[in-house]
Motif scaffolding. Structure first.
Motif, PDB file in Angstrom:
ATOM      1  N   UNK A 167       0.823  -1.215   0.000  1.00 57.48           N
ATOM      2  CA  UNK A 167       0.000   0.000   0.000  1.00 57.48           C
ATOM      3  C   UNK A 167       0.853   1.259   0.000  1.00 57.48           C
ATOM      4  N   UNK A 168       1.910   1.273   0.808  1.00 53.10           N
ATOM      5  CA  UNK A 168       2.788   2.446   0.870  1.00 53.10           C
ATOM      6  C   UNK A 168       3.495   2.658  -0.471  1.00 53.10           C
ATOM      7  N   UNK A 169       3.970   1.579  -1.085  1.00 51.31           N
ATOM      8  CA  UNK A 169       4.650   1.696  -2.383  1.00 51.31           C
ATOM      9  C   UNK A 169       3.671   2.123  -3.471  1.00 51.31           C
ATOM     10  N   UNK A 170       2.454   1.606  -3.422  1.00 42.62           N
ATOM     11  CA  UNK A 170       1.433   1.994  -4.389  1.00 42.62           C
ATOM     12  C   UNK A 170       1.153   3.490  -4.278  1.00 42.62           C
ATOM     13  N   UNK A 171       0.982   3.975  -3.064  1.00 41.80           N
ATOM     14  CA  UNK A 171       0.717   5.398  -2.845  1.00 41.80           C
ATOM     15  C   UNK A 171       1.895   6.262  -3.301  1.00 41.80           C
ATOM     16  N   UNK A 172       3.105   5.796  -3.040  1.00 38.32           N
ATOM     17  CA  UNK A 172       4.284   6.518  -3.489  1.00 38.32           C
ATOM     18  C   UNK A 172       4.307   6.610  -5.012  1.00 38.32           C
ATOM     19  N   UNK A 173       4.048   5.508  -5.684  1.00 36.74           N
ATOM     20  CA  UNK A 173       4.070   5.497  -7.154  1.00 36.74           C
ATOM     21  C   UNK A 173       2.970   6.393  -7.712  1.00 36.74           C
ATOM     22  N   UNK A 174       1.809   6.404  -7.090  1.00 35.76           N
ATOM     23  CA  UNK A 174       0.755   7.292  -7.552  1.00 35.76           C
ATOM     24  C   UNK A 174       1.186   8.741  -7.421  1.00 35.76           C
ATOM     25  N   UNK A 175       1.770   9.089  -6.291  1.00 33.92           N
ATOM     26  CA  UNK A 175       2.215  10.467  -6.077  1.00 33.92           C
ATOM     27  C   UNK A 175       3.336  10.840  -7.049  1.00 33.92           C
ATOM     28  N   UNK A 176       4.256   9.927  -7.278  1.00 34.25           N
ATOM     29  CA  UNK A 176       5.346  10.205  -8.214  1.00 34.25           C
ATOM     30  C   UNK A 176       4.830  10.295  -9.632  1.00 34.25           C
ATOM     31  N   UNK A 177       3.890   9.443  -9.978  1.00 25.13           N
ATOM     32  CA  UNK A 177       3.318   9.484 -11.316  1.00 25.13           C
ATOM     33  C   UNK A 177       2.577  10.782 -11.563  1.00 25.13           C
ATOM     34  N   UNK A 178       1.855  11.250 -10.568  1.00 21.45           N
ATOM     35  CA  UNK A 178       1.128  12.514 -10.688  1.00 21.45           C
ATOM     36  C   UNK A 178       2.083  13.707 -10.797  1.00 21.45           C
ATOM     37  N   UNK A 179       3.258  13.581 -10.153  1.00 17.18           N
ATOM     38  CA  UNK A 179       4.226  14.684 -10.148  1.00 17.18           C
ATOM     39  C   UNK A 179       5.016  14.775 -11.439  1.00 17.18           C
ATOM     40  N   UNK A 180       5.046  13.693 -12.230  1.00 16.83           N
ATOM     41  CA  UNK A 180       5.847  13.700 -13.461  1.00 16.83           C
ATOM     42  C   UNK A 180       5.114  14.324 -14.621  1.00 16.83           C
TER      43      UNK A 180
END
Length: 180
Positions: A167-180
């Protein structure tokens, strides 16, 4: 992540039995006791087939791939015979498999467009490296919070921390994906 948690639980059980009863007994539940004394890479490939047979679901394929990638890393590092492995060696194998399983599941989410990332290859590679470092660091941190003895980690602890880290990695990837 259910198959990844089951695989992690199987590896923890292997380590527990290895520490208390020896290599042959650790392999007996998988009908691999005849491989005691064999090269560790051969044992782990056979264990992969026992825990994650080919031709399964996507989750099973992710767990299988995680095991095979970890075995390849061990082979490149020159791991010896299974009987000569230490609890620390088994712990490293466990950490490698769990980390790669979580990463594989997250990357599958990227592939199915559940997580959006930049179409720029350089950005994607950077995000993938960051994901790897984040997940492996979290697995190591969580594992050391248990007292760093794989033989003492319960199945429930494994289930909980694999789910939480996913869950933490999924949330991190979502945030990073949104930031790119």
């Amino acid at each position: 992540m259910s198959n990844s948690r089951a695989t992690a639980g199987g590896l923890a059980g292997l380590a527990r039995t290895f520490a208390t009863q020896g290599p042959a007994e650790a392999l007996r539940p998988f009908n691999l006791d005849g491989l005691a004394g064999a090269p560790a890479v051969d044992v782990f490939v056979a264990l992969t087939d026992a825990l994650c047979p080919p031709g399964g679901t996507i989750d099973e394929a992710i767990a299988r791939d995680a095991m095979l990638e970890t075995i390849a890393t061990m082979a490149a590092e020159g791991v010896g015979n299974f009987d000569d492995m230490t609890p620390a060696d088994l712990q490293e194998f466990f950490i490698g498999v769990v980390s790669r399983s979580i990463e594989g599941k997250i990357l599958n989410e990227v592939g199915t467009n559940s997580i959006r990332v930049s179409p720029d290859l350089t950005s994607v590679e950077r995000v993938q490296r960051m994901l790897h470092e984040f997940v492996e660091g979290c697995v190591r941190d969580r594992f050391s919070s248990f007292g760093s003895n794989l033989a003492d980690v319960t199945g429930q602890q494994i289930d909980d921390f694999v789910f939480d880290l996913y869950e933490a990695a999924f949330n991190l990837m979502q945030a990073m994906g949104d930031a790119l």
